[in-house]
Design an enzyme around this catalytic site. Structure first.
Site, PDB file in Angstrom:
ATOM      1  N   GLU A  81       0.851  -1.190   0.000  1.00 42.27           N
ATOM      2  CA  GLU A  81       0.000   0.000   0.000  1.00 42.27           C
ATOM      3  C   GLU A  81       0.893   1.248   0.000  1.00 42.27           C
ATOM      4  O   GLU A  81       1.839   1.305   0.782  1.00 42.27           O
ATOM      5  CB  GLU A  81      -0.903   0.033   1.230  1.00 42.27           C
ATOM      6  CG  GLU A  81      -1.905   1.169   1.144  1.00 42.27           C
ATOM      7  CD  GLU A  81      -2.887   1.206   2.308  1.00 42.27           C
ATOM      8  OE1 GLU A  81      -2.822   0.352   3.214  1.00 42.27           O
ATOM      9  OE2 GLU A  81      -3.718   2.115   2.293  1.00 42.27           O
ATOM     10  N   ALA A 119       2.143  -0.260  10.830  1.00 43.97           N
ATOM     11  CA  ALA A 119       1.793  -1.637  10.485  1.00 43.97           C
ATOM     12  C   ALA A 119       0.959  -1.641   9.219  1.00 43.97           C
ATOM     13  O   ALA A 119       0.550  -0.585   8.742  1.00 43.97           O
ATOM     14  CB  ALA A 119       0.996  -2.269  11.623  1.00 43.97           C
ATOM     15  N   MET A 120       0.713  -2.850   8.698  1.00 43.20           N
ATOM     16  CA  MET A 120      -0.034  -2.951   7.439  1.00 43.20           C
ATOM     17  C   MET A 120      -0.981  -4.146   7.492  1.00 43.20           C
ATOM     18  O   MET A 120      -0.591  -5.246   7.870  1.00 43.20           O
ATOM     19  CB  MET A 120       0.971  -3.097   6.280  1.00 43.20           C
ATOM     20  CG  MET A 120       0.331  -3.283   4.929  1.00 43.20           C
ATOM     21  SD  MET A 120      -0.642  -1.824   4.430  1.00 43.20           S
ATOM     22  CE  MET A 120      -1.908  -2.631   3.470  1.00 43.20           C
ATOM     23  N   GLU A 121      -2.191  -3.908   7.028  1.00 41.75           N
ATOM     24  CA  GLU A 121      -3.296  -4.863   7.203  1.00 41.75           C
ATOM     25  C   GLU A 121      -3.414  -5.915   6.107  1.00 41.75           C
ATOM     26  O   GLU A 121      -4.516  -6.408   5.855  1.00 41.75           O
ATOM     27  CB  GLU A 121      -4.605  -4.074   7.297  1.00 41.75           C
ATOM     28  CG  GLU A 121      -5.089  -3.409   5.984  1.00 41.75           C
ATOM     29  CD  GLU A 121      -4.675  -1.955   5.817  1.00 41.75           C
ATOM     30  OE1 GLU A 121      -3.686  -1.538   6.438  1.00 41.75           O
ATOM     31  OE2 GLU A 121      -5.341  -1.244   5.048  1.00 41.75           O
ATOM     32  N   ASN A 122      -2.320  -6.303   5.454  1.00 44.69           N
ATOM     33  CA  ASN A 122      -2.393  -7.318   4.385  1.00 44.69           C
ATOM     34  C   ASN A 122      -3.300  -8.475   4.807  1.00 44.69           C
ATOM     35  O   ASN A 122      -3.227  -8.964   5.928  1.00 44.69           O
ATOM     36  CB  ASN A 122      -1.004  -7.884   4.115  1.00 44.69           C
ATOM     37  CG  ASN A 122       0.038  -6.804   4.068  1.00 44.69           C
ATOM     38  OD1 ASN A 122      -0.037  -5.929   3.232  1.00 44.69           O
ATOM     39  ND2 ASN A 122       0.980  -6.843   5.001  1.00 44.69           N
ATOM     40  N   HIS A 126      -6.378  -1.935  15.227  1.00 44.20           N
ATOM     41  CA  HIS A 126      -6.609  -1.179  13.989  1.00 44.20           C
ATOM     42  C   HIS A 126      -6.413  -2.077  12.764  1.00 44.20           C
ATOM     43  O   HIS A 126      -7.275  -2.151  11.890  1.00 44.20           O
ATOM     44  CB  HIS A 126      -5.650   0.018  13.944  1.00 44.20           C
ATOM     45  CG  HIS A 126      -5.773   0.861  12.718  1.00 44.20           C
ATOM     46  ND1 HIS A 126      -6.513   2.020  12.679  1.00 44.20           N
ATOM     47  CD2 HIS A 126      -5.249   0.710  11.474  1.00 44.20           C
ATOM     48  CE1 HIS A 126      -6.431   2.545  11.468  1.00 44.20           C
ATOM     49  NE2 HIS A 126      -5.661   1.766  10.711  1.00 44.20           N
ATOM     50  N   GLU A 127      -5.278  -2.771  12.744  1.00 41.84           N
ATOM     51  CA  GLU A 127      -5.006  -3.606  11.560  1.00 41.84           C
ATOM     52  C   GLU A 127      -5.996  -4.763  11.481  1.00 41.84           C
ATOM     53  O   GLU A 127      -6.457  -5.120  10.405  1.00 41.84           O
ATOM     54  CB  GLU A 127      -3.567  -4.136  11.575  1.00 41.84           C
ATOM     55  CG  GLU A 127      -2.480  -3.071  11.726  1.00 41.84           C
ATOM     56  CD  GLU A 127      -2.596  -1.908  10.763  1.00 41.84           C
ATOM     57  OE1 GLU A 127      -3.122  -2.095   9.656  1.00 41.84           O
ATOM     58  OE2 GLU A 127      -2.160  -0.799  11.137  1.00 41.84           O
ATOM     59  N   HIS A 140      -9.293  -3.663  10.081  1.00 44.19           N
ATOM     60  CA  HIS A 140      -9.265  -3.446   8.627  1.00 44.19           C
ATOM     61  C   HIS A 140      -9.748  -4.683   7.864  1.00 44.19           C
ATOM     62  O   HIS A 140     -10.129  -4.566   6.699  1.00 44.19           O
ATOM     63  CB  HIS A 140      -7.833  -3.143   8.159  1.00 44.19           C
ATOM     64  CG  HIS A 140      -7.487  -1.682   8.099  1.00 44.19           C
ATOM     65  ND1 HIS A 140      -8.328  -0.726   7.578  1.00 44.19           N
ATOM     66  CD2 HIS A 140      -6.359  -1.011   8.467  1.00 44.19           C
ATOM     67  CE1 HIS A 140      -7.736   0.463   7.637  1.00 44.19           C
ATOM     68  NE2 HIS A 140      -6.544   0.317   8.182  1.00 44.19           N
TER      69      HIS A 140
HETATM   70  N1  B3K Z   1      -2.916   1.018   5.677  1.00 41.72           N
HETATM   71  C1  B3K Z   1      -1.607   1.166   6.215  1.00 41.72           C
HETATM   72  C2  B3K Z   1      -0.911   2.404   5.785  1.00 41.72           C
HETATM   73  C3  B3K Z   1      -0.169   2.269   4.522  1.00 41.72           C
HETATM   74  C4  B3K Z   1       0.671   3.494   4.264  1.00 41.72           C
HETATM   75  C5  B3K Z   1       1.261   3.473   2.939  1.00 41.72           C
HETATM   76  N2  B3K Z   1       2.148   4.587   2.686  1.00 41.72           N
HETATM   77  C6  B3K Z   1      -1.610   1.119   7.691  1.00 41.72           C
HETATM   78  C7  B3K Z   1      -2.883   1.450   8.337  1.00 41.72           C
HETATM   79  O1  B3K Z   1      -3.394   2.535   8.268  1.00 41.72           O
HETATM   80  O2  B3K Z   1      -3.461   0.581   8.915  1.00 41.72           O
HETATM   81 ZN    ZN Z   2      -5.316   1.868   8.745  1.00 38.07          ZN
END
Ligand code: B3K
Ligand code: ZN
Length: 879
Positions: free
Chosen positions: A129, A269-272, A304-305, A308
């Protein structure tokens, strides 16, 4: 600076994709310098695309890729069938459905942008992302192209853990002894949710039984040295899963949920899908190494993640202008979760402090944009406080307007109606309206108008008619590209306090709190049967992200501090009192007149300090003076030396005057007990350490000895870090250095503690001089390629060390410019973020303003800038 400007992308130009990708099959053959990526895409013409019968060319995004081959339905494409262009590939197509096979080569080791596939301490990981997938392979890298992904990873045997999204469907060993694993994610998703991890990792495992009785395996992966730091995140994950079932009716959908901790990460963090990747600092904790703030941050980010998975993954964004659809909503969800797990009032105070300090500044600065921006050059620059925090406030206002039950009806309809789709903020509002028969027509302006609205409130009381009238005027200032804004629908929660301090009934039902719907530029609200002149408690719980002005007297603020039943407003009354006092003192400082301690503020704080009935965490918040950064938001030109002088004067005065009370509360709270990150223990530690900081501010040797004793006790990082920070800020420099050295010797093996250690020094207003910051950058533990280290040292100085950064000679500004220029070559996202303090040059008084602007121009003129940095710098210098 570039000769040719990066292109601006506009929301109004959105077009549906010409082609869809039903299936995406990927194979990665991992190598640090030459990873081979094979993709097999099942492509078909999008029936919903506006277009003619002739087949348009297929655009595939691709950046920093070495193209090896392209085939359609098994036939290699000759060169005339495609054109490589900056940013991608244009392919001539002669069928409306086909299988496209592309082979590319990439070099994860050379990837310092931490976007796409890269290496962190020898571990492969991804960040896609918003537009990182195009650094992995050629693809329609846009969120409205949703596909079912299958991923095969092939790696040498020293990479025993190979992870991707979804469920593991196959694993084995190749003829030459390499490991191979295949993952399949049954839920169609956009490429930004793709993830891959490969490394020599360990994991902890747990399970969660969902509301429908399905068992989900939970795994948290780390480097072996960190395996003892996973428990808190795992507990937070289980709490989040349960909360989302209970509060939103959302159940997890895969059989496995994985989290991986990595040290090199651009954000939290990232919600993959099914495979969240976390910055180590936002997931790993143990009582000895993490502060209470870190424990709470981890709980919030894990939630939060996880949230998502529904608000972002199952229902995703149509385009990046809609980012707040998932981010604003998810921040609102995680804030409510944290409020339920901890102190609701304190959580609200913390969030509003961030909003008022940093988001309001953004909304009044050169990068101001609506919650749903209209245009961008680089989308990474729009992961902002406006999109996240103001976006969450917008969702909170919908919650306030519709009520908890109405909001839940709306979210149920939204998830049900749009499951598996890529949608817009408008779709979210329509679901809220449809589920409730509500009209949010005017409310929509919150998504399209930038700037912080100002509410001016006046009141009158007529003793004879017993009528009380509130007149509310609203105004939203102009912002770049937006003038003459229309009135917004603003929910203003109020109560009217009587002489006794309790809230007066507002009608015959005995209701004491009411939400006023402010929709006009100027509007009057009349309350009948009010037996005495009331004192209004306005914008309770901070019911809207606005600046509210009402001419409270000092006595009225003291009264609200004592009696308001809304803890947020109780706190806010104290803040207003402090703000007013500090702004008079700044004026006195400028006039060269003697500074005098504001007695009323001391009285108010003294009463708070002695109030043992109040939540200690709230007491700690009420005792804290507004930060220097918050004081810059007072309006008028920012005068850094005056802010620092006024604030230090009040802090030292409060410390000296109330020393016995601080001492008494410190002693009462300074009890030995095993560390536990529960809300009540956290509350007690926060008050204890607030008292300790004031005690040390007296400079008194005996008080500094209290901090030394606390540091020596060494049973939890919250107390150790607070004691060390107080010693560093208020103790003699040679002793501070000795404590810092000892602390480093003890913790040098622990990455997270070393980051705390860096940050504590660079942000110290006394100790964190530019020379020391430069020395920290030479330290063996500092790594320019690691965003956490950069944020701790350079960010700590430029964003959290107001006194040293604004040194009168301008050296802080020149230093930041120099670092930004160097960072941009490695990691544009981090460069574009850390430059922020320089973008605010217009707000400062003459000389500082000129110095800051000059530093920014140095960046501008330093050569070719990344798109990220170009956008921020050019907008900040524009006339
Ligand atoms: N969705 C990601 C953020 C990605 C940022 C990319 N530059 C984390 C979050 O908001 O949960
Ligand atoms: Zn987020």
């Amino acid at each position: 600076m570039k000769d040719t400007q990066p292109r601006t992308i506009y929301l109004k130009d959105y077009r549906a994709p010409e082609y869809l990708v039903d299936r995406t099959e990927l194979t990665f053959d991992l190598d640090p310098y030459a990873t081979l990526v094979k993709s097999r895409l099942s492509v078909r013409r999008n029936p919903d695309a506006n277009g003619t019968d002739t087949l348009p060319a297929l655009w595939l995004d691709g950046v920093d890729l070495e193209l090896l081959s392209i085939a359609i339905d098994g036939e290699l494409l000759p060169a005339h069938r495609y054109t490589e262009k900056p940013g991608g590939l244009l392919l001539n197509v002669d069928k409306s459905a086909f299988v496209l096979e592309v082979q590319t080569r990439i070099a994860p080791e050379a990837n310092t942008s931490l976007e796409g596939l890269y290496l962190s301490n020898g571990m492969y990981c991804t960040q896609c992302e918003a537009e990182g997938f195009r650094k992995i392979t050629f693809y329609p890298d846009r969120p409205d192209v949703m596909s079912v992904f299958t991923t095969t990873i092939v790696a040498p045997a020293n990479y025993p853990v190979l992870l991707s999204n979804g469920n593991k469907i196959d694993s084995g060993t190749t003829a030459d002894g390499r490991l191979t694993v295949t993952w399949e994610d049954p839920f169609a998703k956009p490429s930004y949710l793709f993830a891959l991890v490969a490394g020599d990792l360990q994991f902890v495992e747990d399970r969660f039984v969902t509301c429908s009785g399905r068992e989900v395996t939970l795994q948290l992966y780390t480097e072996p040295k960190n395996i003892g730091k996973c428990e808190h995140a795992m507990t937070s994950l289980k709490h989040s899963m349960k909360w989302d079932e209970e509060v939103y009716g959302r159940e997890y959908d895969l059989d496995i949920f994985m989290i991986v901790a990595v040290d090199h990460f651009n954000m939290g963090a990232m919600e993959n899908k099914g495979l969240n990747i976390f910055n180590s600092a936002c997931v790993l904790a143990s009582p000895e190494t993490a502060t209470d703030a870190a424990f709470q941050r981890i709980e919030a980010i894990v939630a939060h993640e996880y949230f998502h998975n529904w608000s972002g993954n199952r229902v995703t964004c149509r385009d990046w202008f809609q980012l707040s659809l998932k981010e604003g909503f998810t921040v609102f969800r995680d804030a409510e979760f944290s409020a339920d797990m901890n102190s609701r009032a304190v959580k609200r105070i913390e969030d509003v402090t961030v909003l008022r300090t940093a988001q309001f500044a953004e909304d009044a600065g050169p990068m101001a944009h609506p919650v749903r921006p209209d245009s961008y050059m680089e989308i990474s620059n729009f992961y902002t406080l406006t999109v996240y925090e103001k976006g969450a406030e917008v969702v909170r206002m919908i919650h306030t307007i519709l009520g908890a039950d109405g909001f839940r009806r709306g979210s149920d309809l939204y998830f049900e109606r749009h499951d598996g789709q890529a949608v817009t903020c408008e779709d979210f509002i329509v679901a809220m309206e449809d589920a409730n028969g509500a009209d949010l027509q005017q409310f929509r302006r919150w998504y399209s108008q930038a700037g912080t609205p100002v509410l001016d409130v006046e009141d009158t009381y007529d003793m004879e008619t017993q009528e009380y009238r509130l007149t509310i005027r609203q105004h939203t200032p102009d912002s770049p590209g937006q003038v003459d804004k229309l009135p917004l629908h603003i929910p203003v929660s109020i109560a009217l306090l009587g002489r006794s301090g309790s809230a007066l009934p507002l009608d015959s039902s005995g209701e004491v709190e009411r939400v006023l719907h402010v929709t006009e530029t100027c509007q009057e609200f009349v309350f009948g049967n009010i037996p005495e002149r009331p004192l209004p408690s306005l914008l309770r719980g901070f019911s809207a992200p606005v600046k509210l002005r009402y001419g409270y007297s000092v006595e009225q603020l003291l009264f609200l501090m004592r009696h308001d039943s809304d803890p947020f407003n109780q706190w806010d009354a104290g803040q207003r009192l402090a703000f007013d006092a500090l702004s008079s003192l700044q004026q006195a400082y400028r006039n060269g007149t003697e500074l005098e301690l504001p007695e009323s503020l001391i009285d108010g704080l003294s009463a708070v300090l002695e109030n043992t009935r109040l939540d200690p965490a709230l007491v700690a918040k009420m005792l804290a003076l507004p930060s220097a950064q918050e004081l810059t938001e007072q309006g008028g030109e920012i005068d850094a030396p005056a802010i620092i002088a006024a604030r230090n004067f009040v802090r030292d005065g409060v410390a000296k005057t109330l020393k016995p009370q601080f001492r008494a509360r410190y002693e009462a709270l300074n009890v030995q007990k095993p560390y536990c990150p529960t809300a009540s223990d956290i509350a007690e530690r926060s008050l204890k350490n607030t008292c300790l900081s004031y005690l040390c501010a007296t400079g008194d040797q005996e008080m500094l000895a209290l901090a030394e004793a606390q540091l020596a006790r060494d049973d939890n990082m919250t107390d150790s870090a607070a004691a060390l920070a107080a010693l560093v800020e208020f103790g003699p420099a040679d002793k501070a250095q000795a404590h810092l050295d000892a602390f480093y010797r003890q913790w040098q093996q622990d990455t997270q503690v070393v980051e705390t250690w860096f940050g504590l020094q660079s942000s110290s207003p006394t100790f964190g001089t530019l020379d020391r910051v430069r020395a920290l950058m030479q330290h063996s533990a500092f790594e320019f390629k690691n965003p956490n280290k950069v944020r701790a040292v350079i960010g700590g100085f430029a964003m959290r060390n107001f006194a040293q950064f604004h040194a009168p000679d301008g050296s802080g500004y020149a230093f930041l410019a120099e670092q930004v220029i160097a960072l941009d070559k490695l990691n544009p996202q981090i460069a574009a973020r850390i430059v922020t303090p320089l973008t605010r040059w217009r707000k400062y008084r003459a000389e500082q303003s000129t110095q800051i602007q000059a530093a920014l121009k140095t960046v501008r003129d330093s050569g070719e800038l990344s798109r990220d940095l170009y956008e921020v710098v050019s907008k900040s210098l524009a006339d």
